[in-house]
Write an enzyme that holds these catalytic residues in place. Structure first.
Site, PDB file in Angstrom:
ATOM      1  N   ASP A  68       0.875  -1.334  -0.057  1.00  0.00           N
ATOM      2  CA  ASP A  68      -0.083  -0.421   0.012  1.00  0.00           C
ATOM      3  C   ASP A  68       0.933   1.251  -0.120  1.00  0.00           C
ATOM      4  O   ASP A  68       2.133   1.166   0.235  1.00  0.00           O
ATOM      5  CB  ASP A  68      -0.750   0.041   1.117  1.00  0.00           C
ATOM      6  CG  ASP A  68      -1.943  -1.048   1.264  1.00  0.00           C
ATOM      7  OD1 ASP A  68      -1.890  -1.825   0.218  1.00  0.00           O
ATOM      8  OD2 ASP A  68      -2.677  -1.133   2.207  1.00  0.00           O
ATOM      9  N   HIS A 225       3.857  -2.257   2.741  1.00  0.00           N
ATOM     10  CA  HIS A 225       3.834  -0.899   2.198  1.00  0.00           C
ATOM     11  C   HIS A 225       5.223  -0.872   1.503  1.00  0.00           C
ATOM     12  O   HIS A 225       6.268  -1.312   1.741  1.00  0.00           O
ATOM     13  CB  HIS A 225       3.896   0.051   3.326  1.00  0.00           C
ATOM     14  CG  HIS A 225       2.732  -0.202   4.154  1.00  0.00           C
ATOM     15  ND1 HIS A 225       2.356  -0.683   5.296  1.00  0.00           N
ATOM     16  CD2 HIS A 225       1.572   0.696   3.929  1.00  0.00           C
ATOM     17  CE1 HIS A 225       1.249  -0.594   5.724  1.00  0.00           C
ATOM     18  NE2 HIS A 225       0.698   0.281   5.018  1.00  0.00           N
TER      19      HIS A 225
HETATM   20 ZN   LIG Z   1      -2.163   2.932   3.609  1.00  0.00          ZN
END
Ligand SMILES: [Zn+2]
Length: 307
Positions: A68, A225
């Protein structure tokens, strides 16, 4: 708000659930002491999943990679590593960063990674009105369409913050949420590591999940991430750990054999998006950044100034 986003969009079936208050500085709204109300199914509050929510891969050898908050310059190193191992992941991109780093998104798409959406400004979705959420999603969709020529179907709510009202808006727009069943907690590193989180704990988590995999009922979808350099370094190490253990890191679209990753393959028009969509395989002819991308920049600045 582009009024076109609301034209022909029916939000009348969206459940009436109160809009929550996000904490100052960002993050998920606080869960009330008594938990979520009946019929709210608020994941950040009580881990309630809706029937359409994706949160696992079917097979315990599969490992759904999700990254993400990109695209970011640090994504490149992770893309290089996955390319060298012939692995694809699902990336949930932030609209404001798509227009900042369109070339990185183009590369992700060209390498066969599954592109999903993470909103425009990384604001918790249960704290937005229905209309604000539509704008977050549809500006992001428009930016992605301008860059790679397709519109993602799968979305990840920032912080996993989703309730039945948010689900109602997603459904009206033809989108579907992907949550996760394991969190590496690498996200501490994106925010200056305020809690003294030890990066070694990420590989420790991965080791633990690998040892649990043979007896698990389903496969992992892990939250990671590709925003910080440290996060990307850990993500690369995690992939190597999985491969060494004989697990199969892959995109969510691969583990679920999805055929509707992009709206264009669903042969339906998209509310508020120019020209609608007539079906066909848009992936064979991605359009690249057009001059109209420039029209998105002032909007991005406005969003950032409001943070
Ligand atoms: Zn996020």
């Amino acid at each position: 708000m582009d009024p076109a986003f609301l034209r022909s969009l029916d939000l009348s079936q969206v459940p009436r659930i109160p809009i929550r208050k996000a904490p100052p500085g960002g993050g998920s709204p606080t869960c009330p002491a008594g938990g979520a109300g009946p019929g709210e199914c608020w994941w950040t509050c009580d881990k309630c999943l809706g029937p359409q929510d994706v949160s696992a891969c079917p097979n315990n050898k599969q490992w759904g990679l999700t990254y993400d908050d990109g695209p970011s310059p640090n994504s490149t190193l992770l893309l290089d590593h996955m390319q060298s191992k012939n692995i694809q992941a699902t990336v949930f991109v932030v609209g404001s960063r798509v227009i900042e780093y369109p070339a990185i998104l183009k590369r992700e798409y060209a390498l066969g990674h599954h592109i999903g959406m993470h909103g425009w400004s990384h604001t918790a979705w249960t704290s937005l009105t229905n209309e604000q959420l539509v704008a977050e999603l549809q500006w992001t969709a428009r930016a992605i369409k301008e860059v790679i020529g397709v519109t993602p179907t799968y979305v990840r709510p920032p912080y996993g913050d989703i309730d039945n009202r948010v689900r109602g808006v997603l459904e009206a727009l033809g989108y579907r949420a992907v949550i996760w069943n394991q969190d590496t907690n690498d996200w501490y590193l994106n925010y200056g590591n305020p809690t003294g989180y030890n990066p070694a704990w990420v590989s420790g988590n991965i080791t633990q999940w690998i040892s649990n995999a043979p007896s698990a009922k389903e496969g992992i979808i892990a939250l990671e991430h590709d925003l910080s350099g440290e996060g990307v370094r850990l993500a690369i190490g995690a992939i190597d750990q999985m491969l060494k253990a004989g697990l199969q890191p892959q995109s969510v679209s691969q583990c679920l054999s999805l055929t509707d990753m992009y709206q264009e393959s669903k042969n339906q028009s998209i509310p508020g998006q120019p020209g609608g969509v007539k079906g066909g395989d848009a992936s064979s002819s991605p359009s690249f950044v057009s001059p109209s991308m420039a029209s998105l920049v002032p909007l991005a600045l406005l969003f950032l100034m409001n943070q």
